[in-house]
Enzyme design. Structure first.
Site, PDB file in Angstrom:
ATOM      1  N   HIS A 142       0.840  -1.206   0.000  1.00 10.87           N
ATOM      2  CA  HIS A 142       0.000   0.000   0.000  1.00 10.87           C
ATOM      3  C   HIS A 142       0.876   1.258   0.000  1.00 10.87           C
ATOM      4  O   HIS A 142       0.601   2.208  -0.733  1.00 10.87           O
ATOM      5  CB  HIS A 142      -0.928  -0.006   1.215  1.00 10.87           C
ATOM      6  CG  HIS A 142      -1.707   1.253   1.384  1.00 10.87           C
ATOM      7  ND1 HIS A 142      -2.670   1.666   0.486  1.00 10.87           N
ATOM      8  CD2 HIS A 142      -1.651   2.213   2.340  1.00 10.87           C
ATOM      9  CE1 HIS A 142      -3.182   2.815   0.896  1.00 10.87           C
ATOM     10  NE2 HIS A 142      -2.575   3.178   2.018  1.00 10.87           N
ATOM     11  N   GLN A 185       3.951   1.613  -1.106  1.00 14.79           N
ATOM     12  CA  GLN A 185       4.596   1.749  -2.412  1.00 14.79           C
ATOM     13  C   GLN A 185       3.603   2.282  -3.441  1.00 14.79           C
ATOM     14  O   GLN A 185       3.929   3.170  -4.227  1.00 14.79           O
ATOM     15  CB  GLN A 185       5.165   0.403  -2.861  1.00 14.79           C
ATOM     16  CG  GLN A 185       6.338  -0.069  -2.035  1.00 14.79           C
ATOM     17  CD  GLN A 185       7.499   0.896  -2.120  1.00 14.79           C
ATOM     18  OE1 GLN A 185       7.869   1.527  -1.149  1.00 14.79           O
ATOM     19  NE2 GLN A 185       8.075   1.032  -3.288  1.00 14.79           N
ATOM     20  N   HIS A 236       0.900   4.020  -2.846  1.00 13.28           N
ATOM     21  CA  HIS A 236       0.581   5.383  -2.451  1.00 13.28           C
ATOM     22  C   HIS A 236       1.658   6.356  -2.943  1.00 13.28           C
ATOM     23  O   HIS A 236       1.358   7.406  -3.505  1.00 13.28           O
ATOM     24  CB  HIS A 236       0.473   5.422  -0.923  1.00 13.28           C
ATOM     25  CG  HIS A 236      -0.368   6.514  -0.373  1.00 13.28           C
ATOM     26  ND1 HIS A 236      -1.709   6.651  -0.648  1.00 13.28           N
ATOM     27  CD2 HIS A 236      -0.049   7.533   0.458  1.00 13.28           C
ATOM     28  CE1 HIS A 236      -2.174   7.706  -0.006  1.00 13.28           C
ATOM     29  NE2 HIS A 236      -1.183   8.263   0.667  1.00 13.28           N
TER      30      HIS A 236
END
Length: 109
Positions: A80, A82, A84
């Site tokens: 998540h 990465q 984001h």
């Protein structure tokens, strides 16, 4: 650090937090550009870039630790973070381009 939160998780949360801050600032910059306030837009884009720099620095620290033998657990939270960060980077670049277009289309003063 709260009980049950690892050092690695705290670093991951930093990536998410700084990436989110950058994304928000980039959208604020776009809003400022829509209002033809290019000075404010430039300042906000600069702040967004600083936030992305902090997120990237944390990401690099985690990568270097893994390369130095500190195995990092691959978690949904890491994925998540990465995602984001990469989304924030992509959106910032697109918003920077959109601001340049808005500048070209702005009424001449």
């Amino acid at each position: 650090m709260t009980e049950g939160t690892t050092k690695n998780e705290m670093e991951i949360f930093k990536i998410i937090s700084h990436g989110g801050n950058a994304r928000g600032l980039a959208y604020e910059a776009l809003q400022a550009a829509e209002e033809f306030d290019f000075e404010k837009a430039e300042d906000l884009i600069k702040q967004a870039a600083e936030e992305l720099g902090l997120a990237h620095k944390t990401q690099t620290k985690l990568i270097q630790a893994e390369l130095n033998g500190e195995a990092a657990e691959k978690t949904l939270l890491m994925i998540h973070a990465q995602d984001h960060l990469m989304t924030a980077i992509s959106e910032q670049k697109l918003i920077e381009h959109m601001i340049r277009i808005i500048k070209k289309l702005a009424p001449k003063q």
